[in-house]
Design an enzyme around this catalytic site. Structure first.
Site, PDB file in Angstrom:
ATOM      1  N   LYS A 107       0.636  -1.284   0.058  1.00 12.34           N
ATOM      2  CA  LYS A 107       0.126  -0.176  -0.031  1.00 12.34           C
ATOM      3  C   LYS A 107       0.854   1.180   0.054  1.00 12.34           C
ATOM      4  O   LYS A 107       1.953   1.371   0.775  1.00 12.34           O
ATOM      5  CB  LYS A 107      -1.041   0.166   1.394  1.00 12.34           C
ATOM      6  CG  LYS A 107      -1.868  -0.989   1.125  1.00 12.34           C
ATOM      7  CD  LYS A 107      -2.931  -1.269   2.334  1.00 12.34           C
ATOM      8  CE  LYS A 107      -1.897  -1.702   3.688  1.00 12.34           C
ATOM      9  NZ  LYS A 107      -2.755  -1.741   4.931  1.00 12.34           N
TER      10      LYS A 107
ATOM     11  N   THR B 207      -8.461   8.900   8.465  1.00 11.58           N
ATOM     12  CA  THR B 207      -7.752   7.753   8.113  1.00 11.58           C
ATOM     13  C   THR B 207      -7.723   6.737   9.015  1.00 11.58           C
ATOM     14  O   THR B 207      -6.881   5.745   8.884  1.00 11.58           O
ATOM     15  CB  THR B 207      -6.588   8.074   7.473  1.00 11.58           C
ATOM     16  OG1 THR B 207      -5.861   8.875   8.557  1.00 11.58           O
ATOM     17  CG2 THR B 207      -6.560   9.249   6.114  1.00 11.58           C
TER      18      THR B 207
ATOM     19  N   GLY C  34      -8.078   3.220  10.786  1.00 13.98           N
ATOM     20  CA  GLY C  34      -8.629   2.087  10.632  1.00 13.98           C
ATOM     21  C   GLY C  34      -8.599   1.691   9.171  1.00 13.98           C
ATOM     22  O   GLY C  34      -9.257   0.727   8.651  1.00 13.98           O
ATOM     23  N   THR C  35      -8.021   2.426   8.295  1.00 14.49           N
ATOM     24  CA  THR C  35      -8.076   2.328   6.893  1.00 14.49           C
ATOM     25  C   THR C  35      -7.152   0.846   6.457  1.00 14.49           C
ATOM     26  O   THR C  35      -8.003   0.193   5.698  1.00 14.49           O
ATOM     27  CB  THR C  35      -7.310   3.338   6.047  1.00 14.49           C
ATOM     28  OG1 THR C  35      -6.005   3.481   6.546  1.00 14.49           O
ATOM     29  CG2 THR C  35      -7.904   4.595   5.981  1.00 14.49           C
ATOM     30  N   GLY C  36      -6.028   0.533   7.119  1.00 13.37           N
ATOM     31  CA  GLY C  36      -5.589  -0.730   6.895  1.00 13.37           C
ATOM     32  C   GLY C  36      -6.252  -2.016   7.277  1.00 13.37           C
ATOM     33  O   GLY C  36      -6.632  -2.953   6.475  1.00 13.37           O
ATOM     34  N   CYS C  37      -6.985  -1.834   8.343  1.00 16.10           N
ATOM     35  CA  CYS C  37      -7.984  -3.019   8.890  1.00 16.10           C
ATOM     36  C   CYS C  37      -9.143  -3.100   7.890  1.00 16.10           C
ATOM     37  O   CYS C  37      -9.493  -4.288   7.660  1.00 16.10           O
ATOM     38  CB  CYS C  37      -8.419  -2.488  10.360  1.00 16.10           C
ATOM     39  SG  CYS C  37      -7.162  -2.529  11.527  1.00 16.10           S
TER      40      CYS C  37
END
Length: 272
Positions: A170, A204, A206-209
């Site tokens: 990412k 932004t 919690g975007t990865g989760c």
């Protein structure tokens, strides 16, 4: 699907984000809690880890009763919990495992210790269908100094040699108006890019989760890896763009997981 992750008391990331992301994809999400964090939009104040036995018991309870076709795994705070999950995966009990190697919160706080990171690389990474690190996580896992998208291929090669089957690297931590997340499917040899415009927002958290859970939800419905990643990427950037409401806090606010409610219910209102 099932998620194995930590609980976020601000509900922007972790277990809470995973449930909302699965719902947005029309999928039921069972949960295995690995840690309970005391956090808000600004910082993580405390982390209480579950015991490996408790994590194992939760996994077994879900799998003994429910048909799980994909698993998302993120915050594994210590070596013993990583090894517990890795043993389940090695035994074939965690199908379609999407590994989001959560190490650092959006606030900058470290969430797992160094022994856990090493165990994650050596034991769990080779068991995953897909690994979804951000730039700082990829740098820590490979030793490659990633300064631009030109460095992605070098980092990807280290992941491949470590036994990784597929990698979604990412680009959100890089500079530039236009960024590209790269999907490396090492088993097929194919590489796919997902280009997006940077969105200027503080929402932004919690975007990865949310992205990894959204991928798992779509793969649980039988979508191919590439199609699941593309659909999850589209959902995520729409949710980031729409995450303009300020529920609380002075730090990183949440994305808008509920964008699909506009279509299902004809509108909604977020209240404090």
């Amino acid at each position: 699907m099932m998620t194995i992750a930590g609980s976020d008391s601000s509900a922007g990331a972790g277990i809470q984000a995973d449930i909302k992301s699965a719902f947005a994809a029309g999928v039921y999400c069972a949960t295995v809690i690995t840690a309970v964090t005391s956090q808000n939009t600004c910082s993580v104040r405390a982390v209480a880890n579950m015991s490996p036995e408790t994590v194992s018991s939760q996994i077994d309870a879900v799998l003994d009763d429910m048909n799980v076709t994909a698993v998302k795994c993120s915050m594994l705070p210590d070596k013993e919990i990583v090894e517990t999950v890795a043993d389940k995966a090695a035994a074939g009990k965690l199908p379609g495992l999407i590994l989001d190697p959560v190490m650092i919160a959006s606030s900058g706080d470290q969430l797992i210790d160094n022994n856990a990171i090493d165990a994650l690389i050596n034991r769990l990474l080779p068991q995953a269908t897909l690994v979804t690190p951000n730039i700082p996580e990829a740098c820590r896992m490979t030793g490659v100094d990633i300064r631009s998208e030109r460095d992605f291929d070098r980092a990807a090669e280290v992941f491949r040699r470590s036994g990784c089957r597929a990698l979604l690297l990412k680009a959100g931590h890089l500079h530039g108006k236009t960024l590209t997340d790269m999907l490396y499917d090492f088993e097929s040899g194919k590489v796919h890019g997902f280009e997006f415009e940077r969105i200027d927002t503080a929402n932004t958290h919690g975007t990865g989760c949310s992205l990894s859970a959204s991928i798992a939800a779509r793969m649980s419905q039988g979508e191919s890896l590439r199609d699941a990643v593309q659909a999850a990427e589209e959902f995520m950037h729409m949710a980031i763009r729409r995450g303009c409401y300020r529920i609380w806090g002075d730090g990183h606010g949440p994305i808008d997981h509920f964008i699909t409610l506009q279509e299902r219910c004809g509108g909604y209102k977020i209240s404090r």
